[in-house]
Write an enzyme that holds these catalytic residues in place. Sequence first.
Site, PDB file in Angstrom:
ATOM      1  N   ASN A  38       0.843  -1.113  -0.218  1.00  0.00           N
ATOM      2  CA  ASN A  38      -0.273  -0.192   0.152  1.00  0.00           C
ATOM      3  C   ASN A  38       0.489   1.336   0.281  1.00  0.00           C
ATOM      4  OD1 ASN A  38      -3.004  -0.950  -0.411  1.00  0.00           O
ATOM      5  ND2 ASN A  38      -2.523  -1.529   2.421  1.00  0.00           N
ATOM      6  N   CYS A  67      -4.790  -7.372  -2.509  1.00  0.00           N
ATOM      7  CA  CYS A  67      -4.817  -7.124  -0.876  1.00  0.00           C
ATOM      8  C   CYS A  67      -4.934  -9.133  -0.858  1.00  0.00           C
ATOM      9  CB  CYS A  67      -6.121  -6.309  -1.048  1.00  0.00           C
ATOM     10  SG  CYS A  67      -6.120  -6.816   1.550  1.00  0.00           S
ATOM     11  N   HIS A  68      -4.098  -9.778  -0.074  1.00  0.00           N
ATOM     12  CA  HIS A  68      -3.832 -10.749   0.205  1.00  0.00           C
ATOM     13  C   HIS A  68      -4.715 -11.070   1.616  1.00  0.00           C
ATOM     14  CE1 HIS A  68      -2.134 -14.536   2.041  1.00  0.00           C
ATOM     15  NE2 HIS A  68      -2.803 -15.078   0.491  1.00  0.00           N
TER      16      HIS A  68
END
Length: 174
Positions: free
Chosen positions: A148, A170-171
């Site tokens: 990010n 985004c995991h």
Amino acid sequence: MAIKIGVIGAGSVGFTRRLVRDILTVPELQDTVFGFTDISERNLSMIAQLVERDIAGNNLPAKVLRSVERRPALEDADYVLNLSRIGGLEAFALDIDIPLKYGVDINVGDTRGPAGIFRALRTIPVMLEICTDIEKYCPDAVFLNYTNPMAMLCRAMQGKFPKLTISGLCHSVQ
């Protein structure tokens, strides 16, 4: 046929290990070669040992290569994952504390607002260096960025390197 995944910022012990475990649950990916790189040799060694133990414990053919230099991790990679946190936790704390000093209270400081902008300004130059290396060592790789502020970083990279395949993930969502 094994694929190679270069992992930049692999020293993130919890995140890297969880992501590799998820990848290795797919039968077609169980012979993946992971090229780990991180600026912290200590963290890199620790995560490589943990992942190697997971691989051996599950009797999988996957392999882990590790280097504090990006080139060995990126050479001939099919995919590149970026998990880096530029500036570490110290910089992240400042991203929150500086706006707070001026009355701007931020609950999440890595995606938006003043803290997200601080992080983007600190991180974009490094992301562009990574893209330069990808262009040089694995230009056909798919670059999946987990760092990010996702939108700001991907916009900067895609604008400067339009021929690279770059996407943000985004995991936590998967």
